[in-house]
Design a protein around this motif. Structure first.
Motif, mmCIF file in Angstrom:
data_model
loop_
_atom_site.group_PDB
_atom_site.id
_atom_site.type_symbol
_atom_site.label_atom_id
_atom_site.label_comp_id
_atom_site.label_asym_id
_atom_site.label_seq_id
_atom_site.Cartn_x
_atom_site.Cartn_y
_atom_site.Cartn_z
ATOM 1 N N MET A 1 -7.254 12.878 -2.977
ATOM 2 C CA MET A 1 -7.125 13.243 -4.502
ATOM 3 C C MET A 1 -5.953 12.875 -4.892
ATOM 4 N N ASN A 2 -4.739 13.271 -4.322
ATOM 5 C CA ASN A 2 -3.458 13.107 -4.676
ATOM 6 C C ASN A 2 -3.051 11.452 -4.820
ATOM 7 N N ALA A 3 -3.557 10.668 -3.657
ATOM 8 C CA ALA A 3 -3.465 9.071 -3.899
ATOM 9 C C ALA A 3 -3.923 8.458 -5.052
ATOM 10 N N LEU A 4 -5.020 8.860 -5.447
ATOM 11 C CA LEU A 4 -6.150 8.126 -6.522
ATOM 12 C C LEU A 4 -5.899 9.049 -7.953
ATOM 13 N N ALA B 1 -4.065 3.955 1.064
ATOM 14 C CA ALA B 1 -3.668 4.455 2.501
ATOM 15 C C ALA B 1 -2.277 4.864 2.710
ATOM 16 N N GLU B 2 -1.297 4.168 2.321
ATOM 17 C CA GLU B 2 0.081 4.356 2.230
ATOM 18 C C GLU B 2 0.493 5.364 1.432
ATOM 19 N N LEU B 3 0.099 5.689 0.172
ATOM 20 C CA LEU B 3 0.235 6.718 -0.842
ATOM 21 C C LEU B 3 -0.514 8.143 -0.047
ATOM 22 N N ALA B 4 -1.537 8.021 0.750
ATOM 23 C CA ALA B 4 -2.147 9.131 1.192
ATOM 24 C C ALA B 4 -1.366 9.375 2.652
ATOM 25 N N GLY B 5 -0.773 8.503 3.034
ATOM 26 C CA GLY B 5 0.042 8.742 4.299
ATOM 27 C C GLY B 5 -1.115 8.623 5.599
ATOM 28 N N TRP C 1 -8.575 5.044 5.828
ATOM 29 C CA TRP C 1 -8.932 4.961 4.640
ATOM 30 C C TRP C 1 -10.206 4.133 4.689
ATOM 31 N N SER C 2 -10.288 2.953 5.144
ATOM 32 C CA SER C 2 -11.746 2.307 4.956
ATOM 33 C C SER C 2 -12.865 3.174 5.721
#
Length: 82
Positions: free
Chosen positions: A53-56, A24-28, A34-35
């Protein structure tokens, strides 16, 4: 027609040994948001799909099922009749 593959979020996240909070932090976004995406209780917007997509580091086609009205091949037509 498109359908969101929410189950793939958890699969990719787990493959990266990443917790929901870190993803969630990576995705902002918040962990709660996120859940909701991961469990399929809420469908993400196009902008949010990009964040996932960017976070994972996952491709778009891993997140979406694409349905068409017409079968793509003769074999597909035969399977539909069965």
């Amino acid at each position: 027609m498109l359908r969101f593959k929410h189950e793939m979020i958890r699969e990719y996240r787990n493959a990266l040994n990443m917790g929901q909070k870190h993803a969630a932090e990576l995705a902002g976004v918040t962990q709660q948001q996120w859940s909701k995406w991961e469990y399929g209780t809420q469908t993400p917007s196009v902008d949010s799909l990009c964040k996932i997509m960017n976070a994972l580091m996952m491709p778009l086609d891993s997140l979406l099922y694409i349905f068409t009205d017409e079968p793509e091949t003769i074999d597909d037509r035969e399977q539909i009749k069965l």
